[in-house]
Scaffold this motif. Structure first.
Motif, PDB file in Angstrom:
ATOM      1  N   LEU A  42     -38.676 -30.447  47.196  1.00 37.93           N
ATOM      2  CA  LEU A  42     -39.803 -31.229  47.706  1.00 37.93           C
ATOM      3  C   LEU A  42     -41.075 -30.401  47.815  1.00 37.93           C
ATOM      4  N   ASP A  45     -44.239 -31.780  46.281  1.00 37.94           N
ATOM      5  CA  ASP A  45     -44.825 -32.861  47.085  1.00 37.94           C
ATOM      6  C   ASP A  45     -45.653 -32.291  48.233  1.00 37.94           C
ATOM      7  N   ARG A  51     -46.614 -35.102  51.066  1.00 35.73           N
ATOM      8  CA  ARG A  51     -45.611 -35.090  52.122  1.00 35.73           C
ATOM      9  C   ARG A  51     -45.898 -33.861  52.973  1.00 35.73           C
ATOM     10  N   SER A 323     -33.451 -34.937  35.779  1.00 35.55           N
ATOM     11  CA  SER A 323     -34.197 -36.176  35.942  1.00 35.55           C
ATOM     12  C   SER A 323     -35.620 -35.813  36.326  1.00 35.55           C
ATOM     13  N   SER A 375     -32.373 -46.875  34.360  1.00 33.22           N
ATOM     14  CA  SER A 375     -31.297 -47.440  35.168  1.00 33.22           C
ATOM     15  C   SER A 375     -29.997 -47.355  34.359  1.00 33.22           C
TER      16      SER A 375
ATOM     17  N   ARG B  42     -35.446 -57.391  41.687  1.00 33.33           N
ATOM     18  CA  ARG B  42     -34.290 -57.173  40.836  1.00 33.33           C
ATOM     19  C   ARG B  42     -33.073 -57.079  41.740  1.00 33.33           C
ATOM     20  N   CYS B  93     -37.113 -41.130  50.679  1.00 36.71           N
ATOM     21  CA  CYS B  93     -36.866 -40.999  49.236  1.00 36.71           C
ATOM     22  C   CYS B  93     -38.084 -40.439  48.511  1.00 36.71           C
ATOM     23  N   ALA B  94     -37.837 -39.503  47.584  1.00 42.09           N
ATOM     24  CA  ALA B  94     -38.924 -38.865  46.841  1.00 42.09           C
ATOM     25  C   ALA B  94     -39.033 -39.411  45.423  1.00 42.09           C
ATOM     26  N   GLY B  95     -38.160 -40.342  45.048  1.00 38.98           N
ATOM     27  CA  GLY B  95     -38.218 -40.886  43.684  1.00 38.98           C
ATOM     28  C   GLY B  95     -37.957 -39.833  42.617  1.00 38.98           C
ATOM     29  N   CYS B  96     -37.056 -38.893  42.885  1.00 41.36           N
ATOM     30  CA  CYS B  96     -36.768 -37.827  41.909  1.00 41.36           C
ATOM     31  C   CYS B  96     -35.748 -38.286  40.876  1.00 41.36           C
ATOM     32  N   TRP B  97     -35.056 -39.375  41.199  1.00 39.63           N
ATOM     33  CA  TRP B  97     -34.061 -40.009  40.307  1.00 39.63           C
ATOM     34  C   TRP B  97     -32.813 -39.163  40.064  1.00 39.63           C
ATOM     35  N   VAL B 100     -29.956 -41.560  40.375  1.00 40.76           N
ATOM     36  CA  VAL B 100     -29.813 -42.410  39.186  1.00 40.76           C
ATOM     37  C   VAL B 100     -29.063 -41.639  38.099  1.00 40.76           C
ATOM     38  N   PHE B 109     -30.814 -47.449  41.120  1.00 40.40           N
ATOM     39  CA  PHE B 109     -31.863 -47.391  40.093  1.00 40.40           C
ATOM     40  C   PHE B 109     -33.248 -47.419  40.732  1.00 40.40           C
ATOM     41  N   PRO B 110     -34.283 -47.072  39.945  1.00 37.25           N
ATOM     42  CA  PRO B 110     -35.645 -47.116  40.476  1.00 37.25           C
ATOM     43  C   PRO B 110     -36.031 -48.554  40.812  1.00 37.25           C
ATOM     44  N   ASN B 115     -41.639 -48.419  41.143  1.00 41.40           N
ATOM     45  CA  ASN B 115     -41.071 -47.248  40.478  1.00 41.40           C
ATOM     46  C   ASN B 115     -41.251 -46.003  41.346  1.00 41.40           C
TER      47      ASN B 115
END
Lengths: 416, 162
Positions: A42, A45, A51, A323, A375, B42, B93-97, B100, B109-110, B115
């Protein structure tokens, strides 16, 4: 039983949790060079100001108290004393243990570039202190140079760009993110970055960092001779395990501390896990460092369980997964980003905003890149980790989902 | 803990489970009022055809050893030791995936609108029974009571809450 854990990142704290769940009464101490608990992932960020540092904590506020863990923060191990089962710390104290976990992680590696150790504004992006140092330097200059276009370098570039600095990335390979992406997937990001004003120089190396007479960074010179003025250099050229304090001890070390599948080192009652160790990785079948967050947690759990008297072997020690998300574009990749030779078959599907690539050998998936819609990417990752024939027609590849592999245990858990 | 158990041979592919999931996570929670044409919403479950063309209803298993939780570098994902639910806190959540990337079953999933954060099945938190189970007319989606190895302390994680 006295447990001593060196390191308070993903590995150290997941081990502490595992020990406590297996030994309600044991005495657990965490010794950490960090003063605070925070997620290294993090830090970009925090650097960007998205953050604050307190929100970079990855465990609940009461984690240490609830697990009855003694906290020795801001204290660094300087010498392991295996004969007396102790560790000497930089504050002069000695800490003793019955079981020791080395989870000291890794540090930014500074490549041999002229003046790199003398320049005052040359930093890695590894610790919270790096963030404060970079922030300070960024306040005094207009342009920064990032050495290395890997994930850390690109993260740093985006964060500094958001702070309003002009940023130049210098990458030695032909495209950015060479370990994670192929040329095509990297090009999507390069276009996004250039649109935002980030300059990307590939196939180039740093020759020297230019300093003024007070050792302040004023620019860098590349191998080609080109000079880029800057007041800040971020070195994002890999990491080295933090093992200096093991010097002269019998704990065996390769590219990291050597461990077996129980995370045991070569010396009794000493365990190692996370970035500091090297272990048998399942994609390559070779012993190598596995410096990704999910494996830091997993190895910490395995080490902690075994330290507390359990006997758990590591499975799925799979390090070839990545990712990312930059400027709204998502990518997940696994295994090889490019087919290593002509014995592999590659399937590609492209549409606006989406790129999917699957690399096969003998019916088994050996690499994949999913950019755009990510996804269900994990299904592809599990197939690569498993390395067994996929049995899905190439036409259906681009829509891989778990229905094809549906397999349910009696307790309702899925298996793949 | 309670867990959803699937009998794919009973699934008619009606996608009632998807519609009620959408509704439950929409402002009105109503199947009548949910905007089905909104690209940004979704469902957290889905029905897909397998190799034989048989529909299979799928949603998160709230695994005993959740790989999504182990991969979460921000502390947003955690397994609740009391309920066994693998929960997600969007605030953290940081959306780092990485979740996923790590779920072998593709069940997180995002979020489709922003997103920015991950979304997954929350077991319809606060309800006795998940809506998809209630909505399944054929009995393909059922609930079973299972012992959780996590609660036994066998596979610990950085769980929060008590």
């Amino acid at each position: 039983m006295r447990y001593l854990i060196l390191g308070a990142s993903a590995t150290g704290l997941s081990a502490a949790g595992a020990i406590r769940q297996n030994d309600p009464w044991g005495d657990i101490t965490v010794l950490s060079g960090d003063r605070h608990i925070y997620s290294r992932c993090l830090l970009p960020d925090v650097l960007a100001g998205r953050r604050d540092a307190a929100a970079a904590r990855f465990v609940p506020e009461d984690f240490l108290r609830r697990n009855g863990v003694r906290w020795a923060g801001g204290v660094k191990a300087v010498k392991l004393l295996p004969e007396e089962k102790g560790v000497a710390a930089d504050n002069g104290d000695k800490f003793f243990y019955d079981k020791l976990l080395i989870a000291t992680g890794s540090s930014s590696y500074l490549p041999p570039v002229e003046n790199i150790n003398r320049g005052r504004q040359v930093y890695g992006l590894r610790n919270l202190e790096d963030v404060w140092d970079i922030t300070r330097a960024a306040g005094n200059c207009r342009q920064a140079v990032i050495m290395g276009g890997g994930l850390v370098g690109v993260d740093a570039a985006v964060s500094l760009n958001e702070k309003g600095l002009a940023v130049v990335i210098v990458e030695i390979a032909g495209h950015i993110l060479p370990l994670q992406l192929d040329q095509r997937a990297a090009a999507s990001y390069e276009a996004l970055f250039r649109n935002r004003g980030i300059e990307i120089i590939t196939g180039e190396m740093m020759n020297r960092i230019i300093l003024d007479d007070r050792q302040n960074v004023t620019g860098v010179q590349l191998k080609s001779g080109r000079v880029i003025p800057c007041g800040l250099v971020v070195a994002a050229t890999g990491v080295r395990p933090n093992i200096d304090f093991l010097e002269g001890t019998p704990v065996e070390v390769g590219r990291g501390i050597k461990v077996n599948e129980y995370q045991e080192t070569s010396y009794p009652d000493i365990y190692a896990a996370g970035d500091v160790c090297e272990s048998l990785e399942v994609f390559t079948g070779k012993v190598a460092p596995t410096p990704i967050w999910p494996l830091a947690v997993l190895q910490g759990q395995v080490a902690g369980t075994n330290m507390a008297g359990g006997r758990r072997k590591i499975v799925n020690n799979f390090a070839f997964k990545n990712s990312m998300e930059f400027y709204g574009l998502n990518t997940v990749s696994f295994g090889f980003p490019e087919a290593p030779d002509t014995s592999y078959t590659t399937y590609i599907m492209e549409s606006p905003g989406s790129y999917k690539k699957y690399i096969f050998k003998d019916g088994c998936l050996r690499g994949a890149i999913l950019q755009g819609d990510i996804s269900r990417a994990g299904v592809t990752g599990a197939l690569i980790r498993k390395n067994t024939p996929v049995g899905v027609a190439p036409g259906k590849l681009f829509d891989l989902n778990y229905a094809y592999f549906f397999n349910q245990r009696e307790n309702g858990e899925f298996v793949l | 803990m309670l867990r959803i158990f699937i009998k794919p041979e009973l699934c008619a592919g009606c996608k009632n489970c998807q519609v009620t999931c959408l509704a439950e996570h929409s402002p009105s929670r109503s199947v009548w009022l949910v905007n089905l044409s909104d690209q940004g919403s979704r469902p957290r479950n889905f029905v897909e055809l397998n190799n034989e063309g048989q529909p299979v209803p799928l949603s998160c298993r709230h695994c005993d050893e959740p790989e999504c939780v182990n991969s979460c570098m921000s502390g947003a994902l955690y397994k609740d030791p009391a309920t066994g639910i693998v929960a997600h806190n969007p605030e953290q959540c940081a959306g780092c995936w990485m979740c996923v990337m790590s779920c072998p079953f593709g069940m997180i999933f995002p979020d489709a609108r922003e997103n920015k954060v991950s979304v997954k099945c929350d077991f319809c938190a606060g309800r006795d029974k998940p809506r998809c189970v209630e909505a399944c007319l054929t009995g393909a989606i059922t609930l079973i009571e299972v012992p959780s190895s996590n609660i036994d302390g066998k596979y610990p994680n950085l769980a929060r809450g008590e």
